[in-house]
Write an enzyme that holds these catalytic residues in place. Structure first.
Site, PDB file in Angstrom:
ATOM      1  N   GLU A 175     -35.164  -2.435 -29.061  1.00  0.00           N
ATOM      2  CA  GLU A 175     -35.176  -2.790 -30.537  1.00  0.00           C
ATOM      3  C   GLU A 175     -33.382  -2.862 -30.714  1.00  0.00           C
ATOM      4  OE1 GLU A 175     -33.850   0.209 -32.151  1.00  0.00           O
ATOM      5  OE2 GLU A 175     -34.452   1.083 -30.221  1.00  0.00           O
ATOM      6  N   GLU A 318     -32.559   0.105 -27.562  1.00  0.00           N
ATOM      7  CA  GLU A 318     -32.457  -1.111 -27.016  1.00  0.00           C
ATOM      8  C   GLU A 318     -33.492  -1.470 -25.814  1.00  0.00           C
ATOM      9  OE1 GLU A 318     -28.448  -1.685 -25.255  1.00  0.00           O
ATOM     10  OE2 GLU A 318     -27.662  -1.310 -27.167  1.00  0.00           O
TER      11      GLU A 318
END
Length: 351
Positions: A175, A318
């Protein structure tokens, strides 16, 4: 809603018969019983997921879902929101942390705009699935409508399904969204029925009011919106995030297509919890990568009933932890494919 319901209906548990066969083979390998520890249980899980005694996971993809958060207006983070957009643009360029780690196993990075506050150019290499320009401020009302929450989950399902159809046989969740540890802690506070202080950390950088202010904002949002502990979509809509919903969709899609899904740290685990609340059988397909430094990460993993493999003091997000764990999955598969059993070893000696 139809896609979500259909996906949930397609989720079946792992292949228990194949898991038994995998355990039998692992126990017969030319090594002391249990000597490869978690690698053995991981291999059994992969066999149960894929239905194959010798699982193969040679086409990896980390799906990075990006969105902004209206609660940033409350000063819960020290980072400017425009970090979300320029980092979202950096993923296709291969310039972020997860990109660097993913190169080790040639894993593909798939970037999805599900709710970035600014427009992403059409030619930026980002899949454009924007539902709205960031969530609304959950300290003043619901983060999004129930319909938008469902739509966010379905975005994740669509993107993950597309990658699987293109050949991906293992997925990772990642994310990008400045401020997203705040809704993550809020969701966990509701699911765990605890004081937000117990699960709230610094994130990428806490605001000037410190942890105390961040906790106050989360408690205010929960008190105001009254999310239903027994309705995951209601929780997601009232105090969640668009990228959290999308990652939950990735988990659901992976399970529906019998593919392993490696989750990253705190925020990814919260998304997996949302998916689990919608269909508990997804747990069979979830592989936790690492224990995040966020205080809520351990509680979230325990609530999900999983134990992360790695303890690396990481908190980047991430999907970096998922990418880092991919080689361990490769090792588990190699163990099944390349180690001989004691019986096979004896037969080779006799030839």
């Amino acid at each position: 809603m139809h896609l979500l319901q259909q996906t949930i209906q397609n989720i079946q548990g792992a292949d228990n018969k194949m898991m038994e066969q995998a355990r039998e083979r692992i126990d017969a390998l030319s090594k002391p019983p249990g000597s490869l520890g978690k690698l053995e249980s991981l291999a059994v899980q992969l066999s149960g997921i894929t239905g194959q005694l010798f699982p193969k996971i040679d086409n990896k993809a980390v799906i990075v879902c990006a969105a902004d958060h209206g609660v940033c207006d409350e000063g819960v983070t020290s980072n400017p929101q425009n970090v979300t957009v320029f980092q979202t643009l950096n993923f296709p360029k291969g310039l972020t942390g997860v990109c660097a780690i993913a190169k080790i196993t040639n894993a593909k990075i798939v970037t999805v705009d599900v709710g970035v506050k600014e427009d992403i150019p059409f030619d930026a290499g980002v899949i454009l699935k924007k539902i709205k320009y960031g969530t609304d401020n959950m300290a003043k009302g619901p983060a999004m409508s129930r319909e938008e929450a469902i739509q966010s989950i379905e975005v994740g399902i669509e993107v993950a399904t597309g990658e699987i159809k293109n050949g991906a046989n293992v997925l990772g969740t990642g994310e990008m969204g400045i401020g997203n540890t705040t809704p993550s802690a809020a969701i966990l506070s509701v699911l765990h029925a605890c004081n937000p202080l117990e699960v709230t950390g610094f994130g990428a950088g806490v605001g000037p009011g410190g942890i105390e202010h961040k906790v106050e904002v989360i408690q205010k949002a929960i008190t105001l919106n009254k999310p239903n502990r027994h309705d995951a979509i209601d929780i997601l809509a009232k105090v969640g995030g668009l990228e959290i919903g999308a990652m939950a969709g990735v988990v659901l899609a992976a399970a529906a297509h019998r593919k392993p899904v490696v989750i990253d740290g705190f925020i990814s685990t919260i998304a997996a919890l949302i998916a689990y609340e919608l269909e508990p059988k997804v747990k069979d397909y979830i592989i936790p990568s690492h224990t995040s430094e966020e205080p809520g990460a351990k509680i979230a993993a325990e609530l999900l009933g999983v134990e992360p493999m790695l303890h690396m003091n990481m908190r980047l997000g991430e999907g970096s932890g998922a990418a880092l764990a991919f080689p361990i999955l490769d090792a588990a598969c190699s163990m099944m494919q390349n180690m001989a059993t004691l019986e096979e070893s004896m037969m080779l000696l006799e030839k």
